[in-house]
Design an enzyme around this catalytic site. Structure first.
Site, short mmCIF file in Angstrom:
data_model
loop_
_atom_site.label_atom_id
_atom_site.label_comp_id
_atom_site.label_asym_id
_atom_site.label_seq_id
_atom_site.Cartn_x
_atom_site.Cartn_y
_atom_site.Cartn_z
N LYS A 129 0.85 -1.19 0.00
CA LYS A 129 0.00 0.00 0.00
C LYS A 129 0.90 1.26 0.00
O LYS A 129 1.88 1.30 -0.71
CB LYS A 129 -0.99 -0.05 1.16
CG LYS A 129 -1.82 -1.34 1.14
CD LYS A 129 -2.92 -1.35 2.15
CE LYS A 129 -3.71 -2.66 2.04
NZ LYS A 129 -4.87 -2.69 2.95
N HIS B 279 -8.88 -2.70 -6.43
CA HIS B 279 -8.81 -2.86 -4.97
C HIS B 279 -9.85 -1.94 -4.31
O HIS B 279 -10.12 -0.84 -4.79
CB HIS B 279 -7.41 -2.51 -4.47
CG HIS B 279 -7.15 -2.92 -3.06
ND1 HIS B 279 -7.61 -2.18 -1.99
CD2 HIS B 279 -6.49 -3.99 -2.53
CE1 HIS B 279 -7.24 -2.78 -0.87
NE2 HIS B 279 -6.57 -3.87 -1.16
N GLU C 207 -11.72 -10.02 -1.54
CA GLU C 207 -11.39 -9.22 -0.36
C GLU C 207 -12.66 -8.60 0.22
O GLU C 207 -13.06 -7.51 -0.19
CB GLU C 207 -10.41 -8.10 -0.73
CG GLU C 207 -9.03 -8.59 -1.15
CD GLU C 207 -8.04 -7.44 -1.25
OE1 GLU C 207 -6.98 -7.53 -0.64
OE2 GLU C 207 -8.36 -6.44 -1.92
#
Length: 293
Positions: A27, A117, A218
């Site tokens: 990240k 994401h 996720e």
């Protein structure tokens, strides 16, 4: 199931032959100089632990500014750790300030790129003067489909991240968004010249339900929580994804030293995507060791 389509694909037996993968998403952590020492330490710890790189692939996703340093180190020291980028532009080039093209990433020898994401999906889409940008504005699934195609064109394997946008979403809503991305992908692919021009002769097109990409599930409730989703839910989602299209499936969200092995070794999963627990080289090496015992 979606109809047969002309997509970039892998050979029919590839998935059964491919090794599992443990990937670390840094990240917005670890700068370019820290990245060098991190990878050096991770590499020697893995070697010291007797890690079998032929059985389990290790990958990291540094910030954009680290990629050149990572490329140089991996090449010069012959490090067997793969790497990729955390995002990619939906455009090949042009007046798109702040964006990074798939070809730029390919020039840095990136093997993978994360696409869609949840921490990217929550960003607002700002309108622009370019008609192509306006067409994609607030259409996240169409934007993601374009990013997938740019990655295919550059020869980079995308990892498509899917999950509930909010903790209140249900199983079917997540699968619906996955189908939506694939539908956008097919629609763009079917446009005259769009795929042939973008990919040229580097990629073969076959009628197949097997896409040359990975999918990372996720759930938003697990991200940054330190707690994985329920194992039954993870396996159910992996099975449902593979029923829609033949892809390798990773799990990400709350993966840590104490739960990684159980998730990693689920038969239907092809690996894990680790966030916070990958930021320290020693800790990440220990996590990898527990998974691969």
């Amino acid at each position: 199931m979606l109809p047969k389509r002309a997509y970039p694909v892998q050979d029919s037996n590839v998935h059964s032959q491919e090794k599992k993968i443990i990937a670390g998403n840094w990240k917005m952590n670890i700068n370019h100089s820290q990245a060098v020492s991190y990878l050096q330490e991770l590499n020697w710890r893995l070697i010291d632990n007797g890690h079998d790189f032929d059985a389990c692939e290790i990958a990291v996703f540094p910030p954009f500014t680290d990629l050149r340093s990572v490329q140089t180190l991996v090449a010069s020291d012959d490090i067997q750790i793969s790497y990729g980028a955390q995002d990619v532009s939906a455009f090949s080039d042009g007046a798109h300030t702040g964006q990074i093209s798939a070809q730029f990433l390919k020039d840095l020898d990136c093997k993978y790129v994360l696409i869609g994401h949840s921490e990217q999906r929550c960003l607002p889409c700002y309108p622009g003067n370019n008609s192509a940008i306006n067409e994609l504005n607030n259409k996240h699934d169409g934007l993601i489909a374009n990013k997938l195609l740019r990655s295919f064109a550059a020869g980079i394997c995308p990892i498509l991240c899917i999950g509930d946008i909010s903790p209140g979403d249900h199983f079917d809503a997540t699968l619906s968004r996955f189908r939506s991305v694939l539908s956008h992908l097919k629609a763009i692919s079917d446009k005259k010249h769009s795929i042939g021009y973008a990919l040229g002769s580097k990629t073969h097109f076959l009628d197949s339900d097997q896409l040359h990409m990975l999918v990372a599930y996720e759930p938003s409730s697990a991200i940054n929580s330190g707690n994985c989703a329920n194992s039954g839910d993870i396996v159910r989602m992996a099975a449902a994804i593979k029923d829609i299209v033949n892809v390798r499936v990773l799990y990400g969200g709350g993966v840590n030293l104490f739960n990684a092995s159980a998730v990693f070794n689920e038969d239907l999963l092809d690996g894990i995507l680790v966030g916070r627990a990958s930021l320290n080289a020693s800790d990440f090496a220990s996590l990898i060791k527990t998974c691969c015992l």
